[in-house]
Scaffold this active site. Sequence first.
Site, PDB file in Angstrom:
ATOM      1  N   ASN A  44       6.278  46.000   6.228  1.00  0.00           N
ATOM      2  CA  ASN A  44       5.194  46.040   7.192  1.00  0.00           C
ATOM      3  C   ASN A  44       3.960  46.717   6.759  1.00  0.00           C
ATOM      4  OD1 ASN A  44       7.024  47.953   7.903  1.00  0.00           O
ATOM      5  ND2 ASN A  44       6.422  47.773   9.943  1.00  0.00           N
ATOM      6  N   GLU A  46       0.702  48.269   8.168  1.00  0.00           N
ATOM      7  CA  GLU A  46      -0.185  48.486   9.174  1.00  0.00           C
ATOM      8  C   GLU A  46      -1.685  48.922   8.851  1.00  0.00           C
ATOM      9  OE1 GLU A  46       2.054  50.835  11.747  1.00  0.00           O
ATOM     10  OE2 GLU A  46       3.531  49.255  12.134  1.00  0.00           O
ATOM     11  N   CYS A  55       3.244  41.581   8.894  1.00  0.00           N
ATOM     12  CA  CYS A  55       4.834  41.914   8.950  1.00  0.00           C
ATOM     13  C   CYS A  55       5.512  41.765   7.679  1.00  0.00           C
ATOM     14  CB  CYS A  55       5.281  40.947   9.897  1.00  0.00           C
ATOM     15  SG  CYS A  55       4.933  40.997  11.455  1.00  0.00           S
ATOM     16  N   GLU A  57       7.972  40.034   6.705  1.00  0.00           N
ATOM     17  CA  GLU A  57       8.397  38.551   6.477  1.00  0.00           C
ATOM     18  C   GLU A  57       7.162  37.929   5.872  1.00  0.00           C
ATOM     19  OE1 GLU A  57       8.660  40.076   9.460  1.00  0.00           O
ATOM     20  OE2 GLU A  57      10.592  39.589  10.544  1.00  0.00           O
ATOM     21  N   CYS A  89       8.977  38.048  14.391  1.00  0.00           N
ATOM     22  CA  CYS A  89       8.108  37.932  15.553  1.00  0.00           C
ATOM     23  C   CYS A  89       7.698  36.429  15.608  1.00  0.00           C
ATOM     24  CB  CYS A  89       6.926  38.762  15.501  1.00  0.00           C
ATOM     25  SG  CYS A  89       5.672  37.913  14.157  1.00  0.00           S
TER      26      CYS A  89
END
Length: 131
Positions: A44, A46, A55, A57, A89
């Site tokens: 991830n 940010e 994210c 994935e 998510c």
Amino acid sequence: MEIKFLELLEHAKKASENTYSPYSKFPVGACVLYQSGNIYVGTNVENSSYGLTLCAERNAISTAIAMGEKTKIVAIAIYSPTQKPCTPCGACRQWIQEFKESDDTKIISDDKNSELKIWTIDELLPHTFEL
Ligand code: THU
């Protein structure tokens, strides 16, 4: 195709160590396995503008596309050093479904308690949207 779950999780765990998650302090690593046998990792990333967070994935899947991967996703492993396994998510589920080999594409997740969980994409995103 044989899926080496523990190997995929090892790669995901390594990727989680490279996370950029100073805001949530919630590190996540992912490793995606394709029909070709190729694997790609992501973590991830940010941003101070929180909504721009990427994210693990989707980062791994984006890398696969950028590297020229043309086959479909057989499995994706996710690691987070949390108390219970992290599930992808909603946005990541939709991304996995876009490139899945079948409804049986596996999602594997592990945490610091080694509570390994395995789901299929169909379990995590039933009645999925497809064009
Ligand atoms: N996150 C992921 O990387 N993957 C998931 O499946 C769930 C959430 C990240 C986004 C954010 O950086 C942090 O975890 C907390 O939401």
